[in-house]
Scaffold this active site. Structure first.
Site, PDB file in Angstrom:
ATOM      1  N   SER A 184       0.809  -1.217   0.000  1.00  0.00           N
ATOM      2  CA  SER A 184       0.000   0.000   0.000  1.00  0.00           C
ATOM      3  C   SER A 184       0.844   1.269   0.000  1.00  0.00           C
ATOM      4  O   SER A 184       0.377   2.321  -0.444  1.00  0.00           O
ATOM      5  CB  SER A 184      -0.935   0.012   1.209  1.00  0.00           C
ATOM      6  OG  SER A 184      -0.194  -0.062   2.418  1.00  0.00           O
ATOM      7  N   ASP A 215      -2.576   7.470   9.795  1.00  0.00           N
ATOM      8  CA  ASP A 215      -2.968   6.393  10.712  1.00  0.00           C
ATOM      9  C   ASP A 215      -1.745   5.803  11.415  1.00  0.00           C
ATOM     10  O   ASP A 215      -1.796   4.697  11.930  1.00  0.00           O
ATOM     11  CB  ASP A 215      -3.739   5.305   9.964  1.00  0.00           C
ATOM     12  CG  ASP A 215      -2.916   4.668   8.845  1.00  0.00           C
ATOM     13  OD1 ASP A 215      -1.784   5.148   8.576  1.00  0.00           O
ATOM     14  OD2 ASP A 215      -3.388   3.695   8.224  1.00  0.00           O
ATOM     15  N   HIS A 239       0.429   4.749   7.177  1.00  0.00           N
ATOM     16  CA  HIS A 239       0.370   5.234   5.798  1.00  0.00           C
ATOM     17  C   HIS A 239       0.630   6.737   5.746  1.00  0.00           C
ATOM     18  O   HIS A 239       0.201   7.486   6.625  1.00  0.00           O
ATOM     19  CB  HIS A 239      -0.991   4.905   5.184  1.00  0.00           C
ATOM     20  CG  HIS A 239      -1.262   3.439   5.106  1.00  0.00           C
ATOM     21  ND1 HIS A 239      -2.021   2.781   6.046  1.00  0.00           N
ATOM     22  CD2 HIS A 239      -0.854   2.503   4.214  1.00  0.00           C
ATOM     23  CE1 HIS A 239      -2.078   1.492   5.737  1.00  0.00           C
ATOM     24  NE2 HIS A 239      -1.369   1.300   4.634  1.00  0.00           N
TER      25      HIS A 239
END
Length: 229
Positions: free
Chosen positions: A48, A193, A196
């Protein structure tokens, strides 16, 4: 350290379809089609951290002009990236630079195994794309406050600093970024968070990364002249 079958992080494996919608395989299949339809100079592959990069303006500003493809899938481990690269994501393309950023999701593996998995990815790329210069991005710290996963990611980076120079066509880009403040905390302004990156967080990574990519592209002047012509 990439001992093949003795290292579970270096064994290619497709992601398990836990949710039941087969999105992981759908994304992989789309990437394979992109390889057939596009001619990237730069390829990004990973989890990600790679995937979300293209959601920010800095991707369009720095990397889109370089004919870059983004093959990031959220949640991927070294095993998943190895499987994808072995199953079509390195075919029909000839990138000059390949950026690898994966490892923070390898929760079931030791730091030594994670580093070995990353080395296995580098070795696979060297075999399939010998012309490509490889950049391995160091794993970032994670969690608002000091925790074992931060220590593990830091250890992976230390191991890679020793092992990657022994491999061909690769260098580690371990960017500090100033994410960890003097009190040991990470700000939500850098990682929304505490894992990320925000747009500002990506800027701290992408600007030095872009500089290195440009240096590597400049090292292939004959190809550059052909492209300009």
């Amino acid at each position: 350290m990439s001992q093949g079958d003795s290292n579970p992080a270096a064994i290619p494996h497709a992601a398990e379809d836990i949710q039941g919608d087969d999105r992981w395989m759908s994304q992989h299949n789309r990437f394979v089609l992109d390889c057939k339809d596009k001619e990237p100079d730069v390829l990004f592959v990973g989890d990600s951290m790679v995937q979300l990069m293209q959601q920010y303006e800095i991707w369009r500003e720095l990397f889109s002009p370089l004919h870059a493809l983004n093959f990031g899938i959220g949640g991927d481990t070294t095993r998943h990236v190895l499987w994808r690269l072995k199953n079509g994501e390195l075919e029909n393309i000839k990138p000059k630079v390949i950026v690898v950023w994966v490892g923070t999701n390898n929760h079931e593996n030791t730091a030594e195994e994670v580093a070995g998995g990353i080395e296995a990815i580098v070795q696979l790329i060297n075999t399939r794309q010998p012309q490509a210069k490889i950049i391995v991005l160091g794993l970032l710290p994670r969690g608002e406050k000091p925790n074992p996963l931060r220590q593990k990611n830091a250890k992976v980076n230390q191991l890679l600093k020793v092992s990657l120079p022994k491999l061909a066509n690769v260098q580690l880009l371990d960017i500090d970024g100033g994410f960890v403040h003097s009190d040991g905390a990470i700000s939500c302004h850098d990682m929304f968070d505490f894992l990320h990156l925000t747009g500002g967080g990506y800027a701290k990574i992408c600007k030095p990364l872009h500089e290195l990519i440009m240096q590597l592209l400049e090292e292939t002047p004959e190809e550059k002249q052909t492209t300009i012509a």
